[in-house]
Design a protein around this motif. Structure first.
Motif, mmCIF file in Angstrom:
data_model
loop_
_atom_site.group_PDB
_atom_site.id
_atom_site.type_symbol
_atom_site.label_atom_id
_atom_site.label_comp_id
_atom_site.label_asym_id
_atom_site.label_seq_id
_atom_site.Cartn_x
_atom_site.Cartn_y
_atom_site.Cartn_z
ATOM 1 N N ASP A 157 0.826 -1.215 0.000
ATOM 2 C CA ASP A 157 0.000 0.000 0.000
ATOM 3 C C ASP A 157 0.855 1.258 0.000
ATOM 4 O O ASP A 157 0.581 2.215 -0.729
ATOM 5 C CB ASP A 157 -0.929 0.031 1.225
ATOM 6 N N ALA A 158 1.919 1.225 0.808
ATOM 7 C CA ALA A 158 2.809 2.384 0.879
ATOM 8 C C ALA A 158 3.541 2.580 -0.456
ATOM 9 O O ALA A 158 3.792 3.715 -0.880
ATOM 10 C CB ALA A 158 3.811 2.208 2.010
ATOM 11 N N ILE A 159 3.858 1.479 -1.122
ATOM 12 C CA ILE A 159 4.507 1.571 -2.438
ATOM 13 C C ILE A 159 3.524 2.151 -3.458
ATOM 14 O O ILE A 159 3.861 3.055 -4.224
ATOM 15 C CB ILE A 159 5.025 0.179 -2.875
ATOM 16 N N ALA A 160 2.295 1.659 -3.402
ATOM 17 C CA ALA A 160 1.279 2.171 -4.339
ATOM 18 C C ALA A 160 1.065 3.666 -4.138
ATOM 19 O O ALA A 160 0.766 4.394 -5.087
ATOM 20 C CB ALA A 160 -0.029 1.401 -4.164
ATOM 21 N N ALA A 161 1.252 4.142 -2.911
ATOM 22 C CA ALA A 161 1.068 5.564 -2.630
ATOM 23 C C ALA A 161 2.192 6.422 -3.228
ATOM 24 O O ALA A 161 2.117 7.639 -3.218
ATOM 25 C CB ALA A 161 0.978 5.778 -1.119
ATOM 26 N N CYS A 162 3.228 5.765 -3.736
ATOM 27 C CA CYS A 162 4.340 6.486 -4.378
ATOM 28 C C CYS A 162 4.218 6.460 -5.890
ATOM 29 O O CYS A 162 5.212 6.627 -6.598
ATOM 30 C CB CYS A 162 5.680 5.888 -3.950
ATOM 31 N N ARG A 163 3.031 6.275 -6.413
ATOM 32 C CA ARG A 163 2.925 6.086 -7.866
ATOM 33 C C ARG A 163 3.217 7.340 -8.678
ATOM 34 O O ARG A 163 3.242 7.276 -9.914
ATOM 35 C CB ARG A 163 1.607 5.430 -8.266
ATOM 36 N N ALA A 164 3.459 8.467 -8.010
ATOM 37 C CA ALA A 164 3.966 9.636 -8.728
ATOM 38 C C ALA A 164 5.345 9.340 -9.313
ATOM 39 O O ALA A 164 5.775 9.962 -10.283
ATOM 40 C CB ALA A 164 4.032 10.841 -7.802
#
Ligand SMILES: *Cc1c(COP(=O)(O)O)cnc(C)c1O
Length: 239
Positions: A157-164
């Motif tokens: 989830d934390a990785i997905a939140a870095c999709r910028a």
């Protein structure tokens, strides 16, 4: 700058032909199209006069381990045609990120959530943002950087939140001392981890950066899209 002796120039070109032929054969054997696998020519510790023959022969994706060495070489080879396309394949410390990121097309070894988040914070101020792969320690070796296969899924989830940040795939290194045969489980583990992380994050993750001089054919059989080959290109070349 000393010129490269002609026998060394010829040897590098022969090595490159050989590596390309082996990549093509492994790709065909795996039923994959020829363009499915790209060669990253690893030039760490090679002086620029040994890098030029690779560029001349069209091997323009160049991999460096150390940011400072990459800075120097990218300056020294800035005028070459074709232009080098730099990839950082080694560890990146956050304090070198601002200077390094705009110089490279890809960072292969983003090895922690903290680094990924640091890159995301820098993004708005950068002239160019490279694509990144996340490093997974598939061999359980203490000395290796990266997430464990289960650890990266826990942080999905934390990785997905870095999709910028354009997160395009995963990278691994097989254990020291493994050969083409014994490296296979590492590569399978990376591909399976990619499949699970893709499910959990919705990120496409098309790239698998895996395989070096000793094991790149096995890596291709298991789905590598980027092979990082260094010593096989400079074999027999006196430095
Ligand atoms: C040095 C290095 C390579 C290339 O290894 P060779 O065995 O010389 O082909 C690939 N990936 C990483 C991360 C490296 O440090």
């Amino acid at each position: 700058m000393p010129d490269l002796p002609p026998e060394n120039h010829a040897r590098i070109l022969r090595n490159l032909d050989d590596v390309r032929a082996r990549i093509a054969a492994a790709t065909a054997r795996s039923g994959r199209p020829p363009e499915a696998v790209s060669l990253v020519a690893v030039t760490k510790k090679a002086p620029v006069e040994m890098v030029r023959p690779l560029l001349e022969a069209g091997a323009s994706i160049l991999g460096e381990n150390y940011p400072q060495e990459l800075w120097k070489k990218s300056e020294a080879l800035a005028g070459e045609s074709p232009a080098p396309r730099w990839h950082l394949i080694g560890h990146l410390q956050s304090n070198k990120a601002r200077r390094t990121l705009p110089l490279v097309e890809m960072v292969h070894a983003v090895d922690s959530l903290r680094l990924l988040e640091a890159i995301r914070e820098l993004a708005p101020g950068l002239s160019r943002m490279p694509r990144v792969c996340l490093q997974v320690n598939t061999s359980n070796e203490e000395a290796k950087h990266g997430w464990s296969p289960s650890g990266i899924l826990e942080e999905a989830d934390a990785i997905a939140a870095c999709r910028a940040v354009p997160i395009v795939g995963l990278m691994t290194m097989a254990a020291w001392g493994t050969d083409a045969k014994t490296a296979r489980p590492s590569f399978v583990r990376l591909r399976e981890t990619r499949d699970r992380l893709r499910e959990r994050t919705g990120l496409d993750l098309p790239e698998l950066s895996m395989g070096m001089s000793g094991d790149f054919e096995t890596a291709i059989e298991e789905g590598a899209t980027l092979v990082r080959v260094g010593s096989a290109l400079f074999e027999g070349v006196e430095r």
